[in-house]
Design an enzyme around this catalytic site. Structure first.
Site, PDB file in Angstrom:
ATOM      1  N   LYS A  19     -11.634   7.110  -3.890  1.00  0.00           N
ATOM      2  CA  LYS A  19     -12.774   6.189  -3.832  1.00  0.00           C
ATOM      3  C   LYS A  19     -12.440   4.880  -4.549  1.00  0.00           C
ATOM      4  CE  LYS A  19     -16.694   5.306  -6.308  1.00  0.00           C
ATOM      5  NZ  LYS A  19     -16.861   3.951  -5.806  1.00  0.00           N
ATOM      6  N   GLY A  43     -11.542   3.232 -15.195  1.00  0.00           N
ATOM      7  CA  GLY A  43     -12.794   2.479 -15.196  1.00  0.00           C
ATOM      8  C   GLY A  43     -13.318   2.359 -16.619  1.00  0.00           C
ATOM      9  N   ALA A  79     -17.815   4.376 -20.743  1.00  0.00           N
ATOM     10  CA  ALA A  79     -19.052   5.149 -20.576  1.00  0.00           C
ATOM     11  C   ALA A  79     -18.971   6.010 -19.319  1.00  0.00           C
ATOM     12  CB  ALA A  79     -20.254   4.204 -20.498  1.00  0.00           C
ATOM     13  N   GLU A 124      -8.307   6.642 -17.687  1.00  0.00           N
ATOM     14  CA  GLU A 124      -7.785   5.335 -18.137  1.00  0.00           C
ATOM     15  C   GLU A 124      -8.990   4.429 -18.314  1.00  0.00           C
ATOM     16  OE1 GLU A 124      -4.670   4.754 -18.825  1.00  0.00           O
ATOM     17  OE2 GLU A 124      -3.891   6.660 -18.077  1.00  0.00           O
ATOM     18  N   CYS A 162      -7.772  -4.711 -18.211  1.00  0.00           N
ATOM     19  CA  CYS A 162      -8.023  -3.847 -19.368  1.00  0.00           C
ATOM     20  C   CYS A 162      -7.072  -4.158 -20.515  1.00  0.00           C
ATOM     21  CB  CYS A 162      -7.895  -2.386 -18.957  1.00  0.00           C
ATOM     22  SG  CYS A 162      -6.306  -2.025 -18.192  1.00  0.00           S
ATOM     23  N   GLU A 187     -16.279  -4.065 -25.392  1.00  0.00           N
ATOM     24  CA  GLU A 187     -15.469  -4.712 -24.363  1.00  0.00           C
ATOM     25  C   GLU A 187     -16.343  -5.698 -23.580  1.00  0.00           C
ATOM     26  OE1 GLU A 187     -14.233  -2.333 -20.971  1.00  0.00           O
ATOM     27  OE2 GLU A 187     -12.206  -3.126 -21.164  1.00  0.00           O
TER      28      GLU A 187
HETATM   29  P1  NAD Z   1     -16.740   1.586 -13.716  1.00  0.00           P
HETATM   30  O1  NAD Z   1     -16.562   2.682 -14.700  1.00  0.00           O
HETATM   31  O2  NAD Z   1     -18.080   1.003 -13.549  1.00  0.00           O
HETATM   32  O3  NAD Z   1     -16.302   2.044 -12.247  1.00  0.00           O
HETATM   33  C1  NAD Z   1     -15.003   2.520 -11.963  1.00  0.00           C
HETATM   34  C2  NAD Z   1     -15.068   3.408 -10.741  1.00  0.00           C
HETATM   35  O4  NAD Z   1     -15.837   4.568 -11.062  1.00  0.00           O
HETATM   36  C3  NAD Z   1     -15.753   2.770  -9.539  1.00  0.00           C
HETATM   37  O5  NAD Z   1     -15.110   3.203  -8.363  1.00  0.00           O
HETATM   38  C4  NAD Z   1     -17.164   3.331  -9.629  1.00  0.00           C
HETATM   39  O6  NAD Z   1     -17.836   3.374  -8.387  1.00  0.00           O
HETATM   40  C5  NAD Z   1     -16.889   4.738 -10.128  1.00  0.00           C
HETATM   41  N1  NAD Z   1     -18.017   5.368 -10.829  1.00  0.00           N
HETATM   42  C6  NAD Z   1     -19.067   4.764 -11.450  1.00  0.00           C
HETATM   43  N2  NAD Z   1     -19.898   5.695 -11.966  1.00  0.00           N
HETATM   44  C7  NAD Z   1     -19.354   6.902 -11.676  1.00  0.00           C
HETATM   45  C8  NAD Z   1     -19.738   8.240 -11.951  1.00  0.00           C
HETATM   46  N3  NAD Z   1     -20.858   8.530 -12.623  1.00  0.00           N
HETATM   47  N4  NAD Z   1     -18.944   9.246 -11.524  1.00  0.00           N
HETATM   48  C9  NAD Z   1     -17.800   8.980 -10.857  1.00  0.00           C
HETATM   49  N5  NAD Z   1     -17.383   7.725 -10.547  1.00  0.00           N
HETATM   50  C10 NAD Z   1     -18.156   6.700 -10.964  1.00  0.00           C
HETATM   51  O7  NAD Z   1     -15.672   0.480 -14.111  1.00  0.00           O
HETATM   52  P2  NAD Z   1     -15.465  -0.924 -13.448  1.00  0.00           P
HETATM   53  O8  NAD Z   1     -16.567  -1.815 -13.914  1.00  0.00           O
HETATM   54  O9  NAD Z   1     -15.198  -0.754 -11.995  1.00  0.00           O
HETATM   55  O10 NAD Z   1     -14.077  -1.379 -14.123  1.00  0.00           O
HETATM   56  C11 NAD Z   1     -13.998  -2.040 -15.331  1.00  0.00           C
HETATM   57  C12 NAD Z   1     -13.584  -1.090 -16.431  1.00  0.00           C
HETATM   58  O11 NAD Z   1     -12.368  -0.453 -16.086  1.00  0.00           O
HETATM   59  C13 NAD Z   1     -13.306  -1.795 -17.742  1.00  0.00           C
HETATM   60  O12 NAD Z   1     -13.872  -1.049 -18.786  1.00  0.00           O
HETATM   61  C14 NAD Z   1     -11.792  -1.780 -17.843  1.00  0.00           C
HETATM   62  O13 NAD Z   1     -11.279  -1.839 -19.157  1.00  0.00           O
HETATM   63  C15 NAD Z   1     -11.472  -0.483 -17.196  1.00  0.00           C
HETATM   64  N6  NAD Z   1     -10.092  -0.456 -16.734  1.00  0.00           N
HETATM   65  C16 NAD Z   1      -9.210   0.338 -17.398  1.00  0.00           C
HETATM   66  C17 NAD Z   1      -7.883   0.357 -17.006  1.00  0.00           C
HETATM   67  C18 NAD Z   1      -6.874   1.224 -17.701  1.00  0.00           C
HETATM   68  O14 NAD Z   1      -5.806   1.419 -17.142  1.00  0.00           O
HETATM   69  N7  NAD Z   1      -7.168   1.748 -18.876  1.00  0.00           N
HETATM   70  C19 NAD Z   1      -7.472  -0.423 -15.920  1.00  0.00           C
HETATM   71  C20 NAD Z   1      -8.407  -1.221 -15.274  1.00  0.00           C
HETATM   72  C21 NAD Z   1      -9.729  -1.222 -15.675  1.00  0.00           C
END
Ligand code: NAD
Length: 485
Positions: A173, A226, A229, A248, A282, A385
């Site tokens: 996804k 992502g 939280a 991650e 990130c 963040e």
């Molecule tokens: P997000 O957590 O909102 O969403 C990430 C993904 O998870 C999306 O596909 C979203 O639809 C899905 N998702 C949302 N709620 C969910 C749930 N309850 N169950 C399962 N899936 C769910 O994050 P975002 O806003 O898309 O991305 C930004 C975040 O990602 C930032 O915090 C950033 O630091 C982090 N990030 C981390 C890395 C890493 O490698 N550590 C890399 C890139 C981004």
């Protein structure tokens, strides 16, 4: 753009419930078209396709799987310019960035794990004269992959490639905010005749599709990138189901500059580590810690550099700062800067929506690169963040204070250290809580090395062998010596 459908069993299909989400272009606010608003029914179809394809994909062997991944890499490479354009339109990032970083890295991910697919990971151990142990590494099965919007195809392929190389089939996804290049990847796979059911892509909201993947009893491993939280929520649902989890998550990375550093080099890179991809990486160094003797010089150089960055249409080759991914995200960033002001911070540059933008971009989600000083390390600005073009600068007096400030958040993803002293660099690298520490550089990545975070930045490691281990289960077969022939 056409409707963005799911890719299930090698076919582009509408969501079962017939519902769609609007997909907006961040640079203009205009609609790009619709993306499937799938739910658990589509995840079930994708899982069934993946489950049916699993045995053949495993049986075809690492060499053959590697060939398929190289063919997919060839197709992405041949389509690089168009994919870069699409990524830029869908995400708001400058096309120069998607052309030189995002899409080339997607190709590199596919090729790296294509080569890794072929390696023998089994191990053999003799236990004295009593027995021989053979440790096999078998694919986990159908795996669930969930990725974010900031580096859409880059991070999507970073998960898909090792999962498929290891012999798993996939229900993946992408973020609902940036679904375009993942859809194109599915189409390319289909066009080159990728075995149906091996790579299934389901679009929709995290609360519907993401949770359905996490909850599905036939999906024993979840790789998620992502927000922290979201990671916590996924962990709480996956733990009672005893799923393998790779998380991650977010970062609040320190960028530590000592007085003995090559300041020209430090500042050129710090400008990138602060504002590349509008600060939506990130690994961005959002907390700049500077030794007091060079603090003013560093601040002046940063403010001057931020002011020179060209903000504009992401599709313009000259643009260095594009749009933020959504209006909500832009508003969140603006409110973080307001909060910094309330905490006593001084906004030295930026801190507002740019006043002059190309006509096409008037309705887009832009924000100026922002440098803030004078905020306390224990305040929300330095603790949470922001994930946008906003950095804080904080002075320190000595090494001990630098380490204390660097470690003073719940996150632990990465850090950069700028110093000419090898001994100091080594002491700081030892003392910092982070998965990666860069000395006099930033974002130099070797795909063989482990990647991930400590504390609230994640659980587990991706990259190289770590990824191949995550996507396989070890099975030990112990045979008593001399009992079989
Ligand atoms: P997000 O957590 O909102 O969403 C990430 C993904 O998870 C999306 O596909 C979203 O639809 C899905 N998702 C949302 N709620 C969910 C749930 N309850 N169950 C399962 N899936 C769910 O994050 P975002 O806003 O898309 O991305 C930004 C975040 O990602 C930032 O915090 C950033 O630091 C982090 N990030 C981390 C890395 C890493 O490698 N550590 C890399 C890139 C981004």
């Amino acid at each position: 753009m056409n409707d963005l459908r799911n890719m299930i069993n090698g076919e582009s299909v509408d969501p079962v419930n017939g519902r769609w989400l609007d997909n907006l272009e961040p640079a203009t606010g205009a609609s790009l078209g619709r993306v499937a608003a799938s739910d658990a029914d589509d995840v079930e179809l994708a899982w069934r396709a993946a489950e049916n394809a699993r045995a053949d994909w495993d049986a075809c062997g690492g060499t053959q799987r590697g060939r398929w991944l190289h063919r997919l890499a060839d197709a992405v490479e041949a389509d690089l310019e168009e994919l870069a354009r699409l990524e830029s339109i869908d995400n708001g990032k400058p096309v120069s960035l998607s052309r030189t970083v995002d899409i080339p890295r997607a190709v590199a991910n596919l090729r790296f794990f294509a080569d890794a697919a072929d390696e023998d990971r089994s191990r053999r151990y003799r236990t004295g004269s009593e027995a021989t142990n053979v440790v096999h590494r078998d694919p986990v099965g159908v795996v669930g992959l969930i990725s974010p919007w900031n580096l859409p195809l880059y991070l999507f392929t970073w998960k898909i490639a090792p999962a498929l190389a290891a012999g798993n089939t996939v229900v993946a996804k992408p973020s609902e905010l940036t679904p375009v290049t993942a859809t194109r990847l599915g189409e390319l796979a289909s066009e080159i005749g990728f075995p149906p059911g091996v790579l299934n892509i389901v679009h929709g909201l995290g609360s519907e599709v993401g949770e359905a993947i996490v909850d599905h009893p036939g999906i024993p491993a979840i790789s998620f990138t992502g927000g922290t939280a979201t990671g916590a929520r996924i962990a709480s649902r996956a733990a009672p189901r005893f799923k393998k989890l790779s998380l991650e998550l977010g970062g609040k990375n320190p960028n530590i500059i000592f007085e003995d550093a090559d300041l020209d080099r430090a500042m050129a890179t710090s400008l990138r580590s602060s504002f590349a991809n509008q600060g939506q990486i990130c690994l961005c160094g959002s907390r700049i810690l500077v030794q007091r003797s060079v603090h003013d010089r560093v601040v002046d150089a940063l403010v001057e550099g931020a002011g020179r960055l060209r903000i504009g249409d992401p599709l313009d080759d000259e643009t260095q700062q594009g749009a933020l991914v959504s209006a909500d995200h832009r508003d969140k960033i603006a409110s973080c800067v307001d909060r910094a002001r309330e905490e006593g911070g001084e906004v030295l540059c930026g801190g507002r929506i740019p006043s002059s933008l190309p006509d096409r971009c008037r309705g887009g989600y832009f924000y100026e690169p922002t440098v803030i000083t004078g905020v306390p390390m224990d305040g929300a600005t330095n603790q949470e963040e922001i994930f946008g073009p906003v950095v804080t600068v904080t002075p320190f007096d000595d090494e001990e204070e630098a380490i204390r400030l660097a470690n003073a958040t719940d996150y632990g993803l990465s850090a950069s250290v700028w110093t000419a002293s090898e001994e100091r660099a080594s002491r700081i690298a030892d003392a910092i809580d982070a998965g990666t520490v860069w000395i006099n550089c930033w974002l130099l990545r070797d795909l063989r090395v482990p990647f991930g975070g400590v504390k609230h930045s994640g659980v587990g490691r991706e990259g190289g062998e770590e990824a191949m281990h995550f996507f396989t289960e070890a099975k030990t077969v112990c045979t008593a010596e001399g009992t079989t022939s």
